[in-house]
Design a protein around this motif. Structure first.
Motif, short mmCIF file in Angstrom:
data_model
loop_
_atom_site.label_atom_id
_atom_site.label_comp_id
_atom_site.label_asym_id
_atom_site.label_seq_id
_atom_site.Cartn_x
_atom_site.Cartn_y
_atom_site.Cartn_z
N MET B 193 -67.83 -11.46 114.33
CA MET B 193 -66.55 -11.83 113.74
C MET B 193 -65.79 -12.82 114.61
O MET B 193 -65.77 -12.70 115.82
N VAL B 194 -65.18 -13.79 113.96
CA VAL B 194 -64.24 -14.67 114.65
C VAL B 194 -62.91 -14.50 113.93
O VAL B 194 -62.82 -14.73 112.73
N VAL B 195 -61.90 -14.06 114.66
CA VAL B 195 -60.63 -13.70 114.03
C VAL B 195 -59.50 -14.51 114.64
O VAL B 195 -59.27 -14.44 115.85
N VAL B 196 -58.83 -15.27 113.80
CA VAL B 196 -57.60 -15.92 114.25
C VAL B 196 -56.46 -15.00 113.85
O VAL B 196 -56.34 -14.64 112.68
N THR B 197 -55.67 -14.56 114.79
CA THR B 197 -54.63 -13.60 114.43
C THR B 197 -53.47 -13.63 115.41
O THR B 197 -53.57 -14.16 116.52
N HIS B 198 -52.36 -13.07 114.98
CA HIS B 198 -51.23 -12.86 115.89
C HIS B 198 -51.10 -11.38 116.25
O HIS B 198 -50.15 -10.99 116.90
N GLU B 199 -52.07 -10.58 115.78
CA GLU B 199 -52.02 -9.14 116.06
C GLU B 199 -52.60 -8.87 117.44
O GLU B 199 -53.82 -8.72 117.60
N MET B 200 -51.73 -8.82 118.45
CA MET B 200 -52.21 -8.62 119.82
C MET B 200 -52.88 -7.26 119.99
O MET B 200 -53.83 -7.10 120.74
N GLY B 201 -52.33 -6.27 119.23
CA GLY B 201 -52.91 -4.93 119.30
C GLY B 201 -54.36 -4.93 118.88
O GLY B 201 -55.23 -4.33 119.53
N PHE B 202 -54.65 -5.66 117.81
CA PHE B 202 -56.01 -5.74 117.31
C PHE B 202 -56.91 -6.42 118.35
O PHE B 202 -58.02 -5.97 118.63
N ALA B 203 -56.39 -7.51 118.93
CA ALA B 203 -57.15 -8.23 119.94
C ALA B 203 -57.51 -7.31 121.10
O ALA B 203 -58.66 -7.26 121.56
N ARG B 204 -56.51 -6.57 121.55
CA ARG B 204 -56.72 -5.71 122.71
C ARG B 204 -57.73 -4.61 122.40
O ARG B 204 -58.58 -4.29 123.22
N GLU B 205 -57.64 -4.08 121.19
CA GLU B 205 -58.45 -2.91 120.85
C GLU B 205 -59.88 -3.27 120.46
O GLU B 205 -60.83 -2.60 120.85
N VAL B 206 -60.04 -4.33 119.71
CA VAL B 206 -61.34 -4.58 119.07
C VAL B 206 -62.12 -5.73 119.71
O VAL B 206 -63.35 -5.72 119.71
N ALA B 207 -61.40 -6.71 120.26
CA ALA B 207 -62.08 -7.93 120.69
C ALA B 207 -63.04 -7.67 121.84
O ALA B 207 -62.79 -6.85 122.72
N ASP B 208 -64.18 -8.37 121.78
CA ASP B 208 -65.05 -8.41 122.95
C ASP B 208 -64.59 -9.54 123.87
O ASP B 208 -64.80 -9.52 125.07
N ARG B 209 -64.00 -10.56 123.23
CA ARG B 209 -63.59 -11.73 123.99
C ARG B 209 -62.37 -12.33 123.30
O ARG B 209 -62.26 -12.30 122.08
N VAL B 210 -61.47 -12.84 124.08
CA VAL B 210 -60.27 -13.48 123.54
C VAL B 210 -60.29 -14.94 123.94
O VAL B 210 -60.56 -15.27 125.10
N LEU B 211 -60.06 -15.81 122.96
CA LEU B 211 -59.92 -17.23 123.27
C LEU B 211 -58.45 -17.59 123.11
O LEU B 211 -57.83 -17.25 122.10
N PHE B 212 -57.87 -18.26 124.06
CA PHE B 212 -56.49 -18.71 123.93
C PHE B 212 -56.47 -20.22 123.80
O PHE B 212 -57.00 -20.94 124.65
N MET B 213 -55.89 -20.70 122.69
CA MET B 213 -55.86 -22.14 122.45
C MET B 213 -54.44 -22.65 122.47
O MET B 213 -53.50 -21.97 122.05
N ASP B 214 -54.29 -23.86 122.97
CA ASP B 214 -52.99 -24.53 122.89
C ASP B 214 -53.23 -26.02 122.78
O ASP B 214 -54.03 -26.59 123.51
N GLN B 215 -52.52 -26.66 121.87
CA GLN B 215 -52.63 -28.10 121.64
C GLN B 215 -54.09 -28.55 121.50
O GLN B 215 -54.50 -29.56 122.06
N GLY B 216 -54.84 -27.77 120.76
CA GLY B 216 -56.21 -28.15 120.45
C GLY B 216 -57.21 -27.83 121.54
O GLY B 216 -58.42 -27.98 121.34
N LYS B 217 -56.71 -27.40 122.68
CA LYS B 217 -57.64 -27.17 123.79
C LYS B 217 -57.85 -25.67 124.00
O LYS B 217 -56.95 -24.87 123.76
N LEU B 218 -59.05 -25.34 124.42
CA LEU B 218 -59.33 -23.96 124.79
C LEU B 218 -58.81 -23.76 126.21
O LEU B 218 -59.38 -24.27 127.17
N VAL B 219 -57.67 -23.05 126.32
CA VAL B 219 -57.03 -22.95 127.62
C VAL B 219 -57.69 -21.89 128.48
O VAL B 219 -57.95 -22.10 129.66
N GLU B 220 -57.95 -20.72 127.86
CA GLU B 220 -58.49 -19.63 128.66
C GLU B 220 -59.30 -18.71 127.77
O GLU B 220 -58.98 -18.51 126.61
N GLU B 221 -60.35 -18.13 128.32
CA GLU B 221 -61.08 -17.13 127.56
C GLU B 221 -61.49 -16.00 128.49
O GLU B 221 -61.63 -16.18 129.70
#
Lengths: 319, 244
Positions: B193-221
């Motif tokens: 699954m690739v999920v774009v979301t604002h649900e931080m709770g979901f990210a924390r609970e379910v994600a194997d990996r989090v990608l953080f993007m800003d201005q088109g760039k992958l800032v941190e993963e």
């Protein structure tokens, strides 16, 4: 309760106004010297046709047998021919053992026949139906070209739409009949139907385009994301929804087409309008016939409106 | 499973070139749940839409299951049936009943028989918990129910990857839970699954990996623990301070 009472009052006022307008017209026609002859109109819908039955050869009447309201005449020719003819009892002109010459009338048969107004109505009906169907097909194809990503298709469809919408239908009919009719050797009926269909097609195309563009982009994206290609998405997702939205304007277009079909009378297609004109030349009942013709058009268009309203109700289950 | 190499997508509007996605390189492995977060306009939705070809990329490469999406001879329709997508606005087909919504693509695209498709649809409706609504039209369903139908519709194609584009953003707060629950269940079953979301709770609970993007760039993963507890980049820290 109160509002219902008021509504009744307003409806009453409407009827009153319409009645006054009618009365005004009636008074106005009273002032001119016009004799209304409504009794002349029905025979142009249906009439009792008398078909005289002649003897086909010199012969002698062998027997006359009475059926219910017919008479069965048996004749024997001089060269041994035998013939049996049924004629209306009232019209019987021969008696038994009478000698007949070829061409002598034995009697007549009567049958009800459709008059010019009914034929005209029928012609208008199928002419409009045929041009509506072709117009819808042309419009659908053009509408799809109009929203296509291919520039040539888009250019061609825009040219067609602008050309047709920018010129009067009457002129188009003349061009179709005199120019294309001569060049391509097509009959007046084909010319008439093509002119109407191509005219309607341009308007239908714009309606279809508007309908397709009114469907949210997400619908196409959802369909594509499920793996459908563009034609599949169009057929299953976009067009059914667009069709539902465009039904009211399409109905208006086809109602217009029924009325516009009266213009083909200028190329001598005997539609309802032309039949009306012909009847007037033999009755001089100008006012009556035009009112009747108008009423017949109104009947056609209101039946179509009802049918479309019914389809709309059927389609609104998903609203 | 999905590999993106230096993915770029630019929009040109009013003489300006906007870098919606600006050189994203990452590799999403089978059965991995990747959550993409970031501020509005950071290009995360555009990135997701590139993954099933809804947006054509400007440059870069996407390889899904070994197939290069950008190659000329690749049939996007074949890729898309392997990649399910769930939209923010549900995008159910309003003129079709719930059941027909799920059956249609199975029949048209997968060429399944009606009976088989119906069986599959009922099974999936059961799974997302709205079996009793199969004959309703979408308009009569709540947002949460519509979104669950949309998930079932995507799953009916037996996709190898599911993309979720802000699936809960258009929902009333009390309906967010039911949709997230379905997504969690999917994750547990091993769906990629690739999920774009604002649900931080979901990210924390379910994600194997989090990608953080800003201005088109992958800032941190990184893993959720790393991401939420000890982010490295200044931009990430700022973002997390504002949303948490």
């Amino acid at each position: 309760m109160n509002s219902q009472k008021n509504a009744l009052l307003w409806h009453g006022l409407t009827v009153f106004i319409l009645f006054m307008m009618g009365a005004g017209l009636w008074v106005a026609t009273k002032k001119i010297d016009y004799t209304w002859r409504w009794n002349r109109v029905p025979q142009y819908f249906v009439y009792h046709h008398e078909e005289l039955v002649p003897a086909p050869y010199d012969a002698r009447v062998v027997s006359i047998e009475n059926l219910r309201d017919m008479s069965r005449i048996k004749i024997a020719g001089e060269n041994g021919e035998e013939g049996v003819f049924d004629v209306d009892k009232e019209s019987l002109r021969v008696s038994e053992d009478e000698d007949l010459f070829e061409g002598d009338y034995l009697g007549a048969t009567f049958e009800w026949r459709a008059g010019p107004l009914l034929w005209g109505l029928w012609t208008t009906l199928w002419l409009s139906a045929a041009s509506s169907i072709f117009g819808l097909i042309i419009g659908l194809v053009t509408g799809l070209c109009r929203v296509s990503s291919n520039l040539t298709l888009r250019n061609l469809s825009i040219t067609y739409i602008e050309l047709i919408r920018g010129t009067p239908l009457l002129v188009q009919i003349f061009i179709f009949y005199f120019f294309l009719g001569t060049v391509l050797d097509i009959s007046r009926i084909v010319a008439g139907i093509s002119a109407l269909a191509i005219f309607a097609g341009a308007y239908v195309a714009e309606i279809i385009r508007a309908g397709i563009q009114s469907i949210p982009k997400g619908q196409m994206e959802a369909a594509r994301s499920l793996g459908m290609n563009v034609p599949q998405a169009m057929v299953h997702i976009i067009l059914p929804q667009a069709f539902k939205r465009t039904l009211p304007p399409l109905a208006g277009q086809f109602i217009s087409l029924i009325k516009d079909s009266s213009l083909v009378s200028v190329i001598a297609i005997t539609d309802l309008t032309k039949s009306g004109r012909e009847v007037i030349t033999s009755t001089f009942a100008t006012f009556e016939i035009w009112f009747v013709v108008a009423f017949l058009y109104l009947m056609l268009t209101s039946v179509l409106s009802q049918v479309i309203a019914w389809v709309e109700r059927r389609l609104s289950v998903s609203d | 499973m999905i590999k993106t190499v230096d993915l770029k997508k630019t929009f040109i509007g009013r003489g300006q070139t906007v870098y919606a996605v600006d050189g994203v390189t990452t590799h999403i492995k089978p059965s991995e749940v990747v959550v993409v977060i970031g501020p509005s306009g950071s290009g995360k939705s555009t990135y997701l839409r590139c993954l099933n070809g809804l947006e054509t990329l400007t440059s870069g490469q996407i390889i899904i299951d070994g197939v290069d999406l950008t190659a000329k001879k690749t049939d996007l329709n074949l890729i898309r049936r392997e990649v399910g997508m769930v939209f923010q606005q549900f995008n159910l087909f309003p003129h079709k009943s719930v059941l027909e919504n799920i059956i249609l693509a199975q029949q048209v695209v997968r060429k399944r028989k009606r009976g088989e498709a119906e069986e599959k649809a009922r099974m999936l409706l059961q799974k997302v918990g709205i079996a009793e609504k199969e004959n309703e039209y979408p308009i009569r369903l709540s947002g949460g129910q519509q979104q669950r139908v949309a998930i079932a519709r995507a799953l009916a194609m037996d996709p190898k990857v599911m993309l979720f584009d802000e699936p809960t953003s258009a929902l009333d707060p009390e309906m967010v839970g039911e949709v997230l629950e379905v997504m969690k269940q999917l994750a547990r079953e091993g769906m990629t699954m690739v999920v774009v979301t604002h649900e931080m709770g979901f990210a924390r609970e379910v994600a194997d990996r989090v990608l953080f993007m800003d201005q088109g760039k992958l800032v941190e993963e990184g893993t959720p623990e790393h991401f939420f507890t000890s982010p490295q980049e200044e931009r990430t820290k700022l973002f997390l301070r504002q949303v948490l």
